[in-house]
Write an enzyme that holds these catalytic residues in place. Structure first.
Site, PDB file in Angstrom:
ATOM      1  CE1 TYR A 106      -2.958  -2.328   5.214  1.00 51.64           C
ATOM      2  CE2 TYR A 106      -2.671  -0.025   4.596  1.00 51.64           C
ATOM      3  CZ  TYR A 106      -2.942  -1.334   4.249  1.00 51.64           C
ATOM      4  OH  TYR A 106      -3.190  -1.650   2.929  1.00 51.64           O
TER       5      TYR A 106
ATOM      6  CB  SER B  19      -0.897   0.001   1.248  1.00 52.61           C
ATOM      7  OG  SER B  19      -1.489   1.264   1.451  1.00 52.61           O
TER       8      SER B  19
END
Length: 238
Positions: free
Chosen positions: A148, A135
């Site tokens: 994350y 990501s």
């Protein structure tokens, strides 16, 4: 069409994982589609002679080993591993990051892919491919994505380290570093106004759909990218 390959895909019951699985099947490949619930996987992908749905919680070492063995029993080999399963909980602040939230986020996004990469690579031959789904949060972290983002940054490092380790065997490892794209959780957690603001900051002025990641995955698994390894392919619409 390229030679038929055997794909093992995590998180294949919905979203990007399901889209990648469908594309691989459409291209004539065999797919071991995994998820925490095989019923969800089957509902998303249907029935196909080249499809095997397997239960896999990527945080469970026994599940990981069982999934690899199931792939070998059914298809005899693994050619492509897609580490797609992931979670992105949003802690209110660093102070409120609990041990449970930290451990689970790292276990799903980093520890699981590391274990599966090691297990699957044992059975790959020259031409094998690992594709990690990362990501842009790993490159541009903000407080709300702290755990994350850290886990995905670790996945980026794993991508490069694994590429160096397996490169002499002719096995390539790359990551797709995804920008914002449409998912159920994205729509649930973002108002229309926020979505429009996010799109305004993208060069293409729109948010990607999950299936727009598919072409890059097919490319990375194909001979068209035979000299590409250890790369973080940023797919963020500019």
């Amino acid at each position: 069409m390229t030679d038929k390959k055997v794909w093992l895909i995590t998180g294949a019951g919905r979203g990007m994982g399901a889209d990648i699985a469908k594309a691989a099947l459409t291209a004539g490949h065999a797919v071991v589609a995994t998820g925490r619930n095989t019923g969800t996987v089957t509902a998303a992908l249907g029935q196909d002679d080249d499809l095997l749905a397997v239960k896999l919680d990527v945080t469970d070492p026994a599940d990981a080993e069982a999934a690899v063995q199931a792939a070998l029993r059914r298809f005899g080999r693994i050619d492509v591993l897609v580490n797609n399963a992931g979670i992105a909980p949003v802690p209110p602040s660093l102070r409120e990051v609990t041990a449970e939230l930290f451990d689970k986020t790292v276990a799903v996004n980093l520890k699981g892919p590391l274990r599966l990469t090691a297990l699957a690579a044992e059975h790959m031959t020259e031409g094998g491919t690992v594709i990690n789904i990362s990501s842009t949060a790993s490159l541009h972290a903000v407080p709300s994505t702290v755990v994350y983002a850290a886990a995905k940054a670790g996945l980026n490092a794993l991508t490069k380290a694994a590429a160096a380790e397996y490169g002499p065997r002719g096995i390539r490892v790359n990551a797709i570093v995804c920008g914002t794209f449409h998912t159920d959780s994205f729509h649930h957690g973002k108002s229309l106004e926020v979505q429009e603001d996010l799109a305004a900051n993208v060069g293409l002025r729109r948010i990607a759909s999950a299936d727009e990641i598919v072409g890059t995955a097919l490319f990375l698994a194909s001979e068209a990218s035979a000299y590409l390894s250890g790369e973080l392919v940023v797919l963020d619409g500019g």
